[in-house]
Write a protein that holds these residues in place. Structure first.
Motif, PDB file in Angstrom:
ATOM      1  N   PRO A   6       0.746  -1.223  -0.191  1.00  0.00           N
ATOM      2  CA  PRO A   6      -0.035  -0.111   0.170  1.00  0.00           C
ATOM      3  C   PRO A   6       0.883   1.353   0.130  1.00  0.00           C
ATOM      4  CG  PRO A   6      -0.067  -0.735   2.170  1.00  0.00           C
ATOM      5  CD  PRO A   6       0.947  -1.856   1.395  1.00  0.00           C
ATOM      6  N   ASP A   7       0.206   2.372  -0.601  1.00  0.00           N
ATOM      7  CA  ASP A   7       0.944   3.700  -0.704  1.00  0.00           C
ATOM      8  C   ASP A   7      -0.171   4.743   0.300  1.00  0.00           C
ATOM      9  OD1 ASP A   7      -0.958   4.109  -2.561  1.00  0.00           O
ATOM     10  OD2 ASP A   7       0.701   5.090  -3.822  1.00  0.00           O
ATOM     11  N   LEU A   8      -0.952   3.898   0.878  1.00  0.00           N
ATOM     12  CA  LEU A   8      -2.015   4.955   1.696  1.00  0.00           C
ATOM     13  C   LEU A   8      -2.533   3.973   2.725  1.00  0.00           C
ATOM     14  CD1 LEU A   8      -5.008   7.140   0.801  1.00  0.00           C
ATOM     15  CD2 LEU A   8      -4.454   6.115   3.029  1.00  0.00           C
ATOM     16  N   ARG A  39       7.036   0.138  12.857  1.00  0.00           N
ATOM     17  CA  ARG A  39       7.978  -0.512  11.904  1.00  0.00           C
ATOM     18  C   ARG A  39       7.378  -0.674  10.543  1.00  0.00           C
ATOM     19  NH1 ARG A  39       8.269  -3.583  16.639  1.00  0.00           N
ATOM     20  NH2 ARG A  39      10.533  -3.844  17.570  1.00  0.00           N
ATOM     21  N   THR A  40       6.112  -0.643  10.271  1.00  0.00           N
ATOM     22  CA  THR A  40       5.624  -0.852   9.034  1.00  0.00           C
ATOM     23  C   THR A  40       5.712   0.484   8.130  1.00  0.00           C
ATOM     24  OG1 THR A  40       3.965  -2.675   9.969  1.00  0.00           O
ATOM     25  CG2 THR A  40       3.335  -1.428   7.761  1.00  0.00           C
ATOM     26  N   ILE A  41       5.249   1.576   8.881  1.00  0.00           N
ATOM     27  CA  ILE A  41       5.395   2.805   8.383  1.00  0.00           C
ATOM     28  C   ILE A  41       6.918   3.204   7.762  1.00  0.00           C
ATOM     29  CG2 ILE A  41       5.289   5.492   8.797  1.00  0.00           C
ATOM     30  CD1 ILE A  41       2.805   4.594  10.425  1.00  0.00           C
ATOM     31  N   ALA A  42       7.873   3.044   8.677  1.00  0.00           N
ATOM     32  CA  ALA A  42       9.201   3.129   8.347  1.00  0.00           C
ATOM     33  C   ALA A  42       9.676   2.406   7.125  1.00  0.00           C
ATOM     34  CB  ALA A  42      10.068   2.792   9.680  1.00  0.00           C
ATOM     35  N   ALA A  43       9.350   0.835   7.088  1.00  0.00           N
ATOM     36  CA  ALA A  43       9.520   0.113   6.005  1.00  0.00           C
ATOM     37  C   ALA A  43       8.874   0.588   4.593  1.00  0.00           C
ATOM     38  CB  ALA A  43       9.087  -1.500   6.413  1.00  0.00           C
ATOM     39  N   LEU A  44       7.560   0.953   4.805  1.00  0.00           N
ATOM     40  CA  LEU A  44       7.193   1.323   3.546  1.00  0.00           C
ATOM     41  C   LEU A  44       7.551   2.440   2.914  1.00  0.00           C
ATOM     42  CD1 LEU A  44       3.374   0.457   4.175  1.00  0.00           C
ATOM     43  CD2 LEU A  44       4.852  -0.955   2.721  1.00  0.00           C
ATOM     44  N   ALA A  45       7.734   3.550   3.859  1.00  0.00           N
ATOM     45  CA  ALA A  45       8.219   4.996   3.648  1.00  0.00           C
ATOM     46  C   ALA A  45       9.785   4.843   2.986  1.00  0.00           C
ATOM     47  CB  ALA A  45       8.022   5.818   4.698  1.00  0.00           C
ATOM     48  N   ALA A  46      10.454   3.837   3.431  1.00  0.00           N
ATOM     49  CA  ALA A  46      11.811   3.864   2.994  1.00  0.00           C
ATOM     50  C   ALA A  46      11.832   3.068   1.559  1.00  0.00           C
ATOM     51  CB  ALA A  46      12.495   2.667   3.812  1.00  0.00           C
ATOM     52  N   ARG A  47      10.639   2.651   0.861  1.00  0.00           N
ATOM     53  CA  ARG A  47      10.590   2.015  -0.352  1.00  0.00           C
ATOM     54  C   ARG A  47       9.749   3.038  -1.380  1.00  0.00           C
ATOM     55  NH1 ARG A  47       9.489  -3.219   2.465  1.00  0.00           N
ATOM     56  NH2 ARG A  47       7.207  -3.195   2.045  1.00  0.00           N
ATOM     57  N   HIS A  48       8.927   3.820  -0.854  1.00  0.00           N
ATOM     58  CA  HIS A  48       8.283   4.661  -1.845  1.00  0.00           C
ATOM     59  C   HIS A  48       7.404   5.683  -0.990  1.00  0.00           C
ATOM     60  CE1 HIS A  48       4.801   2.440  -0.716  1.00  0.00           C
ATOM     61  NE2 HIS A  48       5.578   1.221  -0.861  1.00  0.00           N
TER      62      HIS A  48
END
Ligand code: FFO
Ligand code: ATP
Length: 194
Positions: free
Chosen positions: A117-119, A143-152
């Motif tokens: 997801p991106d939202l 952890r999830t926000i940090a991981a997703l935001a590191a990718r896109h």
């Protein structure tokens, strides 16, 4: 327990009591919160995929706010805990998806493709007007926000009753602020970036 853990535990307990009272008063589908979240999603850029949550305890149900996005063909997903200390993963979800009880008390899609997801529509116990939040203490969303935001690029919006607001949630280095917080009173916090 560290001072930080003690402070967070006290804030969680107080916020859980306020959320339960608000849930008893407003129910799981406060219409004005649903409408505000629907509009917030529609007003922003079209997401590639939205992850929300399957409500547990006295959380607001985010599902009615996803109707327009679903109708527009935006893929939807729900969180699954893989393991303590690890980010959440997200499985594809529609209103017809069979659910099974998950490891931490929430339901999860019984099966389904993994979605990136991106939202994120994020549940919480307490929030403040800086966008900081407290959840159940697993650190899963941080952890999830940090991981997703590191990718896109990622946008995050908390959904809560107004009564869950705190002056200042206790914050440590790993806490990830939300981009916006929506309650039955509307958009009560929005970062400059969204
Ligand atoms: N609806 C919903 N789904 C969600 C979450 C959520 O907050 N809401 N999560 C968000 O992360 C994940 C599940 N995480 C959870 C983490 C802890 C507890 C829990 O019951 N914690 C205990 C304290 C346990 C401890 O400290 O060791 C408690 O609250 O009593 C529940 C869910 C994924 N799915
Ligand atoms: N990215 C991270 N890396 C390492 N540890 C982390 C990370 N994010 C959070 N933690 C740790 O996880 C623990 C729980 O975090 P916290 O108290 O912020 O949970 P929470 O936000 O209430 O829970 P949740 O995000 O699951 O709703 C804390 O000890 C925190 O330091």
């Amino acid at each position: 327990m560290s001072d930080m853990q003690t402070a967070k535990a006290a804030a969680r307990k107080a916020a859980a009591d306020r959320r339960a009272a608000a849930h008893a008063e407003h129910g799981p589908h406060p219409g004005s919160a649903t409408e505000a979240l629907r509009h917030w999603i529609a007003a922003g850029p079209r997401p590639r995929a939205i992850a929300a949550y399957l409500p547990m305890r006295t959380e607001i149900d985010p599902r009615p706010a996803l109707i327009d996005a679903a109708a527009a063909g935006v893929p939807l997903a729900m969180p699954v805990v893989v393991e303590r200390g690890h980010p959440l993963i997200f499985r594809a979800w529609t209103p017809d998806t069979p659910l099974v009880p998950g490891a931490f008390g929430a339901h999860v899609p019984a099966s389904g493709a993994l979605v990136e997801p991106d939202l994120l529509v994020v549940p919480l116990l307490a929030f403040d007007r800086r966008g900081y939040r407290l959840g159940y203490g697993g650190g899963f969303y941080d952890r999830t926000i940090a991981a997703l935001a590191a990718r896109h690029p990622l946008r995050t919006v908390g959904l809560a009753y107004a009564a869950q607001e705190c002056d200042a949630v206790p914050v440590e280095a790993t806490d990830m602020p939300l981009d916006a917080v929506i309650t039955e009173k509307g958009v009560v916090f929005s970062a400059d970036s969204v």
